[in-house]
Scaffold this motif. Structure first.
Motif, PDB file in Angstrom:
ATOM      1  N   ARG A   1      -1.245 -13.323  -2.446  1.00 15.92           N
ATOM      2  CA  ARG A   1      -2.157 -12.181  -2.294  1.00 15.92           C
ATOM      3  C   ARG A   1      -2.948 -12.421  -1.023  1.00 15.92           C
ATOM      4  O   ARG A   1      -3.636 -13.437  -0.891  1.00 15.92           O
ATOM      5  CB  ARG A   1      -3.071 -12.099  -3.509  1.00 15.92           C
ATOM      6  CG  ARG A   1      -3.947 -10.855  -3.491  1.00 15.92           C
ATOM      7  CD  ARG A   1      -4.753 -10.771  -4.767  1.00 15.92           C
ATOM      8  NE  ARG A   1      -5.679  -9.656  -4.757  1.00 15.92           N
ATOM      9  CZ  ARG A   1      -6.754  -9.592  -5.513  1.00 15.92           C
ATOM     10  NH1 ARG A   1      -7.021 -10.589  -6.340  1.00 15.92           N
ATOM     11  NH2 ARG A   1      -7.544  -8.545  -5.454  1.00 15.92           N
TER      12      ARG A   1
ATOM     13  N   ASP B   1      -7.439  -4.020 -11.869  1.00 16.53           N
ATOM     14  CA  ASP B   1      -7.033  -5.428 -11.989  1.00 16.53           C
ATOM     15  C   ASP B   1      -5.668  -5.551 -12.660  1.00 16.53           C
ATOM     16  O   ASP B   1      -4.819  -6.354 -12.239  1.00 16.53           O
ATOM     17  CB  ASP B   1      -8.066  -6.206 -12.824  1.00 16.53           C
ATOM     18  CG  ASP B   1      -9.297  -6.563 -12.009  1.00 16.53           C
ATOM     19  OD1 ASP B   1      -9.297  -6.282 -10.791  1.00 16.53           O
ATOM     20  OD2 ASP B   1     -10.250  -7.124 -12.577  1.00 16.53           O
TER      21      ASP B   1
ATOM     22  N   GLU C   1      -5.734  -5.355  -2.140  1.00 17.04           N
ATOM     23  CA  GLU C   1      -4.469  -4.901  -2.745  1.00 17.04           C
ATOM     24  C   GLU C   1      -3.309  -5.139  -1.791  1.00 17.04           C
ATOM     25  O   GLU C   1      -2.274  -4.502  -1.854  1.00 17.04           O
ATOM     26  CB  GLU C   1      -4.599  -3.439  -3.192  1.00 17.04           C
ATOM     27  CG  GLU C   1      -4.388  -2.355  -2.167  1.00 17.04           C
ATOM     28  CD  GLU C   1      -5.391  -2.249  -1.026  1.00 17.04           C
ATOM     29  OE1 GLU C   1      -6.119  -3.219  -0.756  1.00 17.04           O
ATOM     30  OE2 GLU C   1      -5.404  -1.194  -0.370  1.00 17.04           O
TER      31      GLU C   1
ATOM     32  N   ASN D   1      -8.870   2.600  -9.134  1.00 16.39           N
ATOM     33  CA  ASN D   1     -10.197   2.094  -9.517  1.00 16.39           C
ATOM     34  C   ASN D   1     -11.140   3.239  -9.856  1.00 16.39           C
ATOM     35  O   ASN D   1     -11.845   3.200 -10.874  1.00 16.39           O
ATOM     36  CB  ASN D   1     -10.819   1.302  -8.360  1.00 16.39           C
ATOM     37  CG  ASN D   1     -10.333  -0.128  -8.318  1.00 16.39           C
ATOM     38  OD1 ASN D   1      -9.990  -0.696  -9.347  1.00 16.39           O
ATOM     39  ND2 ASN D   1     -10.276  -0.701  -7.131  1.00 16.39           N
TER      40      ASN D   1
ATOM     41  N   ARG E   1       3.555   6.436   3.597  1.00 16.42           N
ATOM     42  CA  ARG E   1       3.463   5.526   2.429  1.00 16.42           C
ATOM     43  C   ARG E   1       4.779   5.496   1.651  1.00 16.42           C
ATOM     44  O   ARG E   1       5.731   6.166   2.006  1.00 16.42           O
ATOM     45  CB  ARG E   1       2.296   5.912   1.519  1.00 16.42           C
ATOM     46  CG  ARG E   1       0.924   5.799   2.197  1.00 16.42           C
ATOM     47  CD  ARG E   1      -0.220   6.073   1.239  1.00 16.42           C
ATOM     48  NE  ARG E   1      -1.513   5.809   1.877  1.00 16.42           N
ATOM     49  CZ  ARG E   1      -2.135   6.640   2.699  1.00 16.42           C
ATOM     50  NH1 ARG E   1      -1.593   7.813   2.994  1.00 16.42           N
ATOM     51  NH2 ARG E   1      -3.291   6.316   3.242  1.00 16.42           N
TER      52      ARG E   1
ATOM     53  N   HIS F   1      -2.907   4.166  -2.125  1.00 16.78           N
ATOM     54  CA  HIS F   1      -4.019   4.879  -2.792  1.00 16.78           C
ATOM     55  C   HIS F   1      -4.611   4.078  -3.949  1.00 16.78           C
ATOM     56  O   HIS F   1      -4.910   4.632  -5.011  1.00 16.78           O
ATOM     57  CB  HIS F   1      -3.542   6.245  -3.310  1.00 16.78           C
ATOM     58  CG  HIS F   1      -2.993   7.112  -2.224  1.00 16.78           C
ATOM     59  ND1 HIS F   1      -3.729   7.479  -1.099  1.00 16.78           N
ATOM     60  CD2 HIS F   1      -1.768   7.689  -2.069  1.00 16.78           C
ATOM     61  CE1 HIS F   1      -2.983   8.240  -0.307  1.00 16.78           C
ATOM     62  NE2 HIS F   1      -1.765   8.370  -0.866  1.00 16.78           N
ATOM     63  N   PHE F   2      -4.768   2.836  -3.713  1.00 19.46           N
ATOM     64  CA  PHE F   2      -5.244   1.974  -4.806  1.00 19.46           C
ATOM     65  C   PHE F   2      -6.700   2.291  -5.204  1.00 19.46           C
ATOM     66  O   PHE F   2      -7.088   2.157  -6.364  1.00 19.46           O
ATOM     67  CB  PHE F   2      -5.108   0.500  -4.399  1.00 19.46           C
ATOM     68  CG  PHE F   2      -5.415  -0.461  -5.506  1.00 19.46           C
ATOM     69  CD1 PHE F   2      -4.633  -0.499  -6.653  1.00 19.46           C
ATOM     70  CD2 PHE F   2      -6.513  -1.306  -5.437  1.00 19.46           C
ATOM     71  CE1 PHE F   2      -4.919  -1.366  -7.691  1.00 19.46           C
ATOM     72  CE2 PHE F   2      -6.810  -2.171  -6.473  1.00 19.46           C
ATOM     73  CZ  PHE F   2      -6.012  -2.199  -7.600  1.00 19.46           C
ATOM     74  N   LYS F   3      -7.442   2.753  -4.250  1.00 25.61           N
ATOM     75  CA  LYS F   3      -8.848   3.076  -4.517  1.00 25.61           C
ATOM     76  C   LYS F   3      -8.956   4.109  -5.659  1.00 25.61           C
ATOM     77  O   LYS F   3      -9.840   4.014  -6.517  1.00 25.61           O
ATOM     78  CB  LYS F   3      -9.482   3.625  -3.236  1.00 25.61           C
ATOM     79  CG  LYS F   3     -10.972   3.792  -3.284  1.00 25.61           C
ATOM     80  CD  LYS F   3     -11.510   4.113  -1.901  1.00 25.61           C
ATOM     81  CE  LYS F   3     -13.013   4.309  -1.892  1.00 25.61           C
ATOM     82  NZ  LYS F   3     -13.466   5.379  -2.742  1.00 25.61           N
TER      83      LYS F   3
ATOM     84  N   LYS G   1       2.439   2.822   6.217  1.00 27.69           N
ATOM     85  CA  LYS G   1       1.318   3.590   5.635  1.00 27.69           C
ATOM     86  C   LYS G   1       1.163   4.907   6.395  1.00 27.69           C
ATOM     87  O   LYS G   1       1.137   5.988   5.809  1.00 27.69           O
ATOM     88  CB  LYS G   1       0.010   2.831   5.795  1.00 27.69           C
ATOM     89  CG  LYS G   1      -0.369   1.857   4.754  1.00 27.69           C
ATOM     90  CD  LYS G   1      -1.165   2.394   3.607  1.00 27.69           C
ATOM     91  CE  LYS G   1      -1.209   1.229   2.623  1.00 27.69           C
ATOM     92  NZ  LYS G   1      -1.264   1.504   1.278  1.00 27.69           N
TER      93      LYS G   1
ATOM     94  N   HIS H   1     -12.261  -0.302 -12.744  1.00 35.49           N
ATOM     95  CA  HIS H   1     -11.911  -1.536 -12.046  1.00 35.49           C
ATOM     96  C   HIS H   1     -10.929  -2.393 -12.852  1.00 35.49           C
ATOM     97  O   HIS H   1     -10.043  -3.037 -12.292  1.00 35.49           O
ATOM     98  CB  HIS H   1     -13.190  -2.321 -11.782  1.00 35.49           C
ATOM     99  CG  HIS H   1     -13.156  -3.088 -10.508  1.00 35.49           C
ATOM    100  ND1 HIS H   1     -13.287  -2.487  -9.272  1.00 35.49           N
ATOM    101  CD2 HIS H   1     -13.002  -4.403 -10.273  1.00 35.49           C
ATOM    102  CE1 HIS H   1     -13.201  -3.414  -8.338  1.00 35.49           C
ATOM    103  NE2 HIS H   1     -13.042  -4.595  -8.923  1.00 35.49           N
TER     104      HIS H   1
HETATM  105  N1  LIG Z   1      -9.716  -3.565  -9.322  1.00 36.51           N
HETATM  106  C1  LIG Z   1      -9.739  -4.181  -8.158  1.00 36.51           C
HETATM  107  N2  LIG Z   1      -9.832  -3.480  -7.018  1.00 36.51           N
HETATM  108  C2  LIG Z   1      -9.821  -4.127  -5.853  1.00 36.51           C
HETATM  109  C3  LIG Z   1      -9.709  -5.502  -5.760  1.00 36.51           C
HETATM  110  N3  LIG Z   1      -9.716  -5.865  -4.429  1.00 36.51           N
HETATM  111  C4  LIG Z   1      -9.821  -4.711  -3.721  1.00 36.51           C
HETATM  112  N4  LIG Z   1      -9.882  -3.667  -4.575  1.00 36.51           N
HETATM  113  C5  LIG Z   1      -9.997  -2.236  -4.262  1.00 36.51           C
HETATM  114  O1  LIG Z   1      -8.893  -1.809  -3.507  1.00 36.51           O
HETATM  115  C6  LIG Z   1      -9.284  -0.621  -2.888  1.00 36.51           C
HETATM  116  C7  LIG Z   1      -8.681  -0.548  -1.513  1.00 36.51           C
HETATM  117  O2  LIG Z   1      -8.948   0.724  -1.012  1.00 36.51           O
HETATM  118  P1  LIG Z   1      -8.530   1.226   0.424  1.00 36.51           P
HETATM  119  O3  LIG Z   1      -8.628   0.074   1.368  1.00 36.51           O
HETATM  120  O4  LIG Z   1      -9.381   2.436   0.706  1.00 36.51           O
HETATM  121  O5  LIG Z   1      -7.039   1.596   0.303  1.00 36.51           O
HETATM  122  P2  LIG Z   1      -6.206   2.495  -0.678  1.00 36.51           P
HETATM  123  O6  LIG Z   1      -7.089   3.263  -1.601  1.00 36.51           O
HETATM  124  O7  LIG Z   1      -5.195   1.614  -1.357  1.00 36.51           O
HETATM  125  O8  LIG Z   1      -5.519   3.442   0.302  1.00 36.51           O
HETATM  126  P3  LIG Z   1      -4.321   3.108   1.263  1.00 36.51           P
HETATM  127  O9  LIG Z   1      -4.216   1.617   1.379  1.00 36.51           O
HETATM  128  O10 LIG Z   1      -4.688   3.750   2.519  1.00 36.51           O
HETATM  129  O11 LIG Z   1      -3.135   3.677   0.593  1.00 36.51           O
HETATM  130  C8  LIG Z   1     -10.810  -0.595  -2.892  1.00 36.51           C
HETATM  131  O12 LIG Z   1     -11.252   0.382  -3.785  1.00 36.51           O
HETATM  132  C9  LIG Z   1     -11.197  -1.960  -3.403  1.00 36.51           C
HETATM  133  O13 LIG Z   1     -12.366  -1.929  -4.176  1.00 36.51           O
HETATM  134  C10 LIG Z   1      -9.629  -6.223  -6.974  1.00 36.51           C
HETATM  135  O14 LIG Z   1      -9.545  -7.456  -7.007  1.00 36.51           O
HETATM  136  N5  LIG Z   1      -9.629  -5.534  -8.139  1.00 36.51           N
END
Ligand SMILES: Nc1nc2c(ncn2[C@@H]2O[C@H](COP(=O)(O)OP(=O)(O)OP(=O)(O)O)[C@@H](O)[C@H]2O)c(=O)[nH]1
Length: 496
Positions: free
Chosen positions: A406, A384, A410, A375, A488, A370-372, A484, A380
């Protein structure tokens, strides 16, 4: 020669010109059966010239006590060839002196020419040449090309002339500015006047590098110019330093001989001054000059050694920064773990090493859950920080011998050479524990727990599950997606 310069020379109306008598002398100098009476009559038609020839004959080295009184006497005493050479010397000297010019320092040029002439004669005698007067003329006219430069490119040449600290620097400037130097122009001018090849070639080669194999005639002319610098250089000890250095290359003269040559020139100058109405003096004490020059050379050597040390240090620093750059090219800028491109290289190498050495290789894929939301909720920048902290956790938990990278966004990967699946799983558990115990400090009041979904695939040589590193990576990636999908915050091991 550069065609532009050549065209300017060919069209220049104001190059120095020789008196008519000189042309006749040149013509006679070229044939072997010149008639003494005829030459005497030609020279005597110009009384000033005749008087100078006689005076020059008397001043010539090793002439004995008898004073010569007429051109006929000169011819009898020193021979027709030498008389003609002296006549030409005077004609050239006049042509060069008459060409008064403002842009370059004419007096300096003239002093240098005259001293070079005397030196040519002295050096030739010392080196056992039979006709030393020829080298008076060769030394005298070796820089005549400077006058030509000054005529065709007055302003530009004036700047060069006054910027150069010494003769050798002027030659370098000429090369840079005009792609040729005054030796080449001088040779062109002399050839145009019909001078014998002997002089044309000596002048053309007067700036050549010197070594012990250089022809003796050339050595004389080159050294006459270098010695002459002692009389015109603002810092004669520097000129002496250059001279000693050049002399070391061909080992022509001992210090004692250099000293004797300078003394000999100094003793001839008063007579020459009288003949040419000049006032050239020796402005230094030769023994002092040699001592100063030696000290300068010692200092220079010390500096050179210092410079060399510095150059070595710079080179190793350059190498170090190159290494640094190479290292940086392998790294992900944000997290400072390896980037995807380099991780793929490592996985290939590790796979080959593993199959060659029959040892296991595990690959772990990790994706933050749930990295999104991180952010979206905290910005953002917080995202980071989370990525950096996550990467640090992976490095810390996996330890030496593992490669953390990497893979994108994420998603991270760890290459674990020599590790079987159980050891990889133990590391995955360690990572999950660290993450749980260290929630991310997003702001002063908010701590955010972070978890990851982890997939592990292990290559065990002999079991034939994976044919390549790519295949192994793909399996770990798919296993991570399974983790996942299945809820998760967990680690799974690939099963075929
Ligand atoms: N801050 C930041 N965000 C990043 C970077 N690279 C990718 N992201 C974010 O990582 C998020 C990945 O989101 P998703 O692919 O939807 O996955 P998730 O929210 O982690 O959900 P799951 O993987 O399904 O658990 C997106 O919001 C990207 O914008 C980065 O270098 N910095």
């Amino acid at each position: 020669m550069d065609p532009v310069i050549l065209e300017k020379l060919e069209n220049c109306q104001s190059l120095p010109s020789l008196p008519a008598v000189a042309y006749q002398v040149i013509e006679h100098a070229k044939c072997n059966d010149s008639d003494s009476a005829l030459i005497a009559s030609i020279l005597e038609k110009d009384p000033a010239l005749a008087a100078k020839v006689v005076a020059l004959s008397n001043s010539a080295a090793n002439m004995g006590a008898m004073t010569i009184n007429s051109v006929k006497d000169a011819i009898t005493r020193i021979g027709l060839d030498m008389t003609m050479t002296l006549a030409l010397s005077f004609s050239f000297a006049k042509a060069m002196y008459d060409k008064q010019i403002n842009t370059m320092d004419h007096q300096l040029f003239w002093r240098r020419a005259l001293v070079s002439g005397v030196l040519g004669r002295v050096l030739a005698s010392k080196m056992g040449q039979v006709k030393p007067e020829r080298f008076f003329l060769a030394g005298l006219i070796q820089d005549i090309g400077m006058l030509a430069f000054n005529e065709i490119e007055a302003e530009r040449y004036g700047v060069l002339f006054h910027s150069a600290k010494e003769h050798s620097e002027l030659v370098k400037f000429e090369q840079k500015e005009f792609s040729t130097d005054h030796a080449k122009l001088g040779a062109w001018l002399l050839a145009n006047w019909g001078m014998p090849d002997f002089y044309v070639n000596l002048v053309r080669n007067s700036h050549n590098a010197i070594n012990k194999d250089t022809h003796i005639d050339e050595q004389i002319v080159i050294f006459s110019g270098d010695f002459a610098e002692l009389w015109v250089h603002k810092e004669p000890s520097l000129a002496m330093g250059h001279l000693i250095k050049k002399n070391n290359k061909c080992r022509l003269f001992s210090t004692k001989e250099i000293s004797a040559i300078v003394d000999e020139v100094s003793s001839q100058l008063p007579v020459l001054n009288e003949i040419f109405a000049t006032d050239v003096k020796t402005p230094f004490s030769i023994s002092r000059l040699i001592e100063d020059a030696k000290q300068i050379l010692v200092d220079r050597n010390m500096k050179l050694i210092g410079d060399l040390d510095k150059a070595r240090k710079d080179a190793s620093e350059t190498k170090a920064s190159e290494e640094q750059l190479k290292e940086q090219l392998k790294k992900d800028i944000l997290t400072n773990v390896f980037n995807r491109a380099y991780i793929e290289i490592i996985s290939d190498r590790a796979f080959r090493h593993s199959s060659d050495n029959s040892c296991p290789l595990s690959v772990m894929f990790l994706d933050i859950d749930h990295f999104k939301q991180v952010n979206d909720r905290y910005g953002h920048q917080s995202g980071d920080i989370a990525l950096k902290q996550f990467a640090k956790t992976l490095v810390k938990a996996s330890g030496k011998g593992c490669y953390v990278g990497r893979y994108g966004g994420e998603e991270f990967v760890i290459i674990m050479p020599g590790m079987a699946a159980d050891r990889a799983m133990a590391i995955a558990t360690k990572i999950r524990n660290i993450l749980r115990k260290n929630p991310l400090q997003v702001s002063q009041s908010v701590k955010l727990p972070i978890s990851a979904s982890i997939g592990i695939a292990t290559f065990t040589p002999g079991q034939h599950e994976f044919s390549s590193a790519e295949h192994l990576m793909d399996a770990a990636d798919k296993t991570m997606y399974q983790a996942k999908k299945s809820g998760r915050d967990r680690a799974l091991i690939f099963k075929a």
